[in-house]
Enzyme design. Structure first.
Site, short mmCIF file in Angstrom:
data_model
loop_
_atom_site.label_atom_id
_atom_site.label_comp_id
_atom_site.label_asym_id
_atom_site.label_seq_id
_atom_site.Cartn_x
_atom_site.Cartn_y
_atom_site.Cartn_z
N ASN A 6 50.61 37.14 34.92
CA ASN A 6 50.26 38.02 36.02
C ASN A 6 50.53 37.29 37.35
OD1 ASN A 6 48.68 39.15 38.17
ND2 ASN A 6 47.60 40.37 36.66
N HIS A 9 48.81 36.92 42.33
CA HIS A 9 48.30 36.01 43.36
C HIS A 9 49.39 35.23 44.08
CE1 HIS A 9 44.45 37.46 42.59
NE2 HIS A 9 44.33 36.94 41.40
N ARG A 17 49.82 35.47 55.17
CA ARG A 17 50.52 35.27 56.43
C ARG A 17 51.41 36.45 56.82
NH1 ARG A 17 50.92 30.18 59.01
NH2 ARG A 17 48.80 29.42 58.96
N GLU A 69 49.95 47.08 35.51
CA GLU A 69 48.53 47.47 35.42
C GLU A 69 48.27 48.47 36.53
OE1 GLU A 69 46.28 43.94 35.98
OE2 GLU A 69 46.92 43.05 34.10
N THR A 99 38.08 41.50 41.56
CA THR A 99 39.06 41.63 40.49
C THR A 99 38.52 42.70 39.54
OG1 THR A 99 40.28 40.45 38.76
CG2 THR A 99 38.02 39.75 39.15
N HIS A 190 41.97 38.36 30.99
CA HIS A 190 41.04 38.29 32.11
C HIS A 190 40.17 37.03 32.02
CE1 HIS A 190 38.58 39.34 35.51
NE2 HIS A 190 39.46 40.27 35.78
N GLY A 191 40.37 36.18 32.99
CA GLY A 191 39.55 34.97 33.07
C GLY A 191 39.97 33.88 32.10
N GLY A 212 46.67 35.31 34.69
CA GLY A 212 47.17 35.19 36.05
C GLY A 212 46.54 34.05 36.82
N HIS A 213 45.28 34.21 37.16
CA HIS A 213 44.65 33.34 38.15
C HIS A 213 44.74 31.87 37.80
CE1 HIS A 213 41.34 31.44 40.41
NE2 HIS A 213 41.79 32.23 41.36
N1 PXP Z 1 44.55 41.77 32.29
C1 PXP Z 1 44.09 42.74 33.14
C2 PXP Z 1 44.05 44.14 32.64
C3 PXP Z 1 43.71 42.42 34.46
O1 PXP Z 1 43.26 43.41 35.28
C4 PXP Z 1 43.84 41.09 34.90
C5 PXP Z 1 43.49 40.76 36.32
O2 PXP Z 1 44.35 41.45 37.17
C6 PXP Z 1 44.32 40.14 34.00
C7 PXP Z 1 44.65 40.50 32.69
C8 PXP Z 1 44.51 38.69 34.39
O3 PXP Z 1 43.29 38.13 34.72
P1 PXP Z 1 43.23 36.66 35.32
O4 PXP Z 1 43.91 36.71 36.65
O5 PXP Z 1 41.77 36.38 35.41
O6 PXP Z 1 43.95 35.76 34.36
#
Ligand code: PXP
Length: 243
Positions: A6, A9, A17, A69, A99, A190-191, A212-213
């Site tokens: 993802n 970010h 900026r 998404e 989020t 997620h997370g 992602g994060h």
């Molecule tokens: N999956 C879904 C459906 C999400 O909404 C997100 C956050 O946008 C992620 C995965 C990725 O989460 P993270 O950035 O915490 O890894």
């Protein structure tokens, strides 16, 4: 397990900026060179990170599998039908949240969900619902025609390393098996980070993790290529990476 990265970010940083750096498409190219399975982006209603033009440009890149998404709104459905991403993950969306805070309530809006996914499935877009590990929600998704769920790993990620971890993990594992018995394919995300991702291998037959994060955060110190390669190795079964 496959890795979807993802890249939202990268856009968050760029938008800080208002210019062009860091360039989202350069990030996509690096991920592609690392042979990740998908590029995931969340086009939010407020466009706080990824913008329409980013998604459109990513979609034009050859051999890049785009997982979009999005919320279950008419605006997003129209956009998706126009650009036709390879995959769509339907997520809940609240304007004020930092989020995506919880899974989508599919059970509470089953007929809307069924209607919503119909034209997407007709265009051969792979649809998944982002849901909590909840039997009622899985039951509901199984009635929509969508082939995938993405399990929300947020509770597990938060509980990781605490006395609540085991329960949160077993909830995920049980939900994945329950869903697979319905013939659904199961992604998760997620997370997830470089530590808690390892237990995902204890869940049978997970297809893809969307992360992602933690990857983007690590890339600040080691570069995106290394951050992605390390996470991909963990998804593929490595038990540790050099940190
Ligand atoms: N999956 C879904 C459906 C999400 O909404 C997100 C956050 O946008 C992620 C995965 C990725 O989460 P993270 O950035 O915490 O890894």
């Amino acid at each position: 397990m496959l890795l979807g990265v993802n890249i939202d970010h990268i856009a968050t940083l760029r938008n800080a900026r208002g210019g062009f750096e860091p360039d989202v498409l350069t990030a996509v190219r690096i991920c592609k060179e690392c042979k990740v399975a998908s590029i995931t982006t969340h086009l939010r209603e407020d466009r706080r990170h990824i913008k329409d033009a980013d998604v459109e440009a990513i979609r034009m890149l050859p051999r890049v599998r785009l997982n979009l998404e999005m919320a279950m709104t008419d605006e997003m459905q129209e956009f998706a039908l126009r650009i036709r991403p390879h995959a769509i993950c339907l997520v809940p969306e609240k304007r004020q949240e930092l989020t995506t805070e919880g899974g989508l309530d599919v059970a509470g809006q089953l007929s809307r969900a069924k209607e919503f996914v119909k034209p997407l499935l007709e265009k051969n877009i792979e649809v998944s619902f982002f849901i909590d590990p909840d039997i009622q929600q899985i039951n509901a998704v199984s009635k929509t025609g969508a082939p995938f769920i993405e399990l929300h790993t947020g509770k597990y990620s938060e509980a990781f390393g605490t006395e609540d971890e085991e329960k949160a993990f077993q909830d995920l594992k049980g939900a994945a098996i329950f869903a697979q018995n319905f013939g659904l394919k199961v992604n998760a995300g997620h997370g997830l980070n470089y530590q808690n991702v390892k237990r995902m291998h204890e869940i049978p037959h997970l297809v893809e993790l969307n992360i992602g994060h933690s990857i983007i955060a690590r890339s600040v110190f080691v570069g995106l290529e290394q951050a992605v390669k390390e996470m991909k190795a963990l998804c593929e079964g490595a038990t540790h990476v050099d940190k």
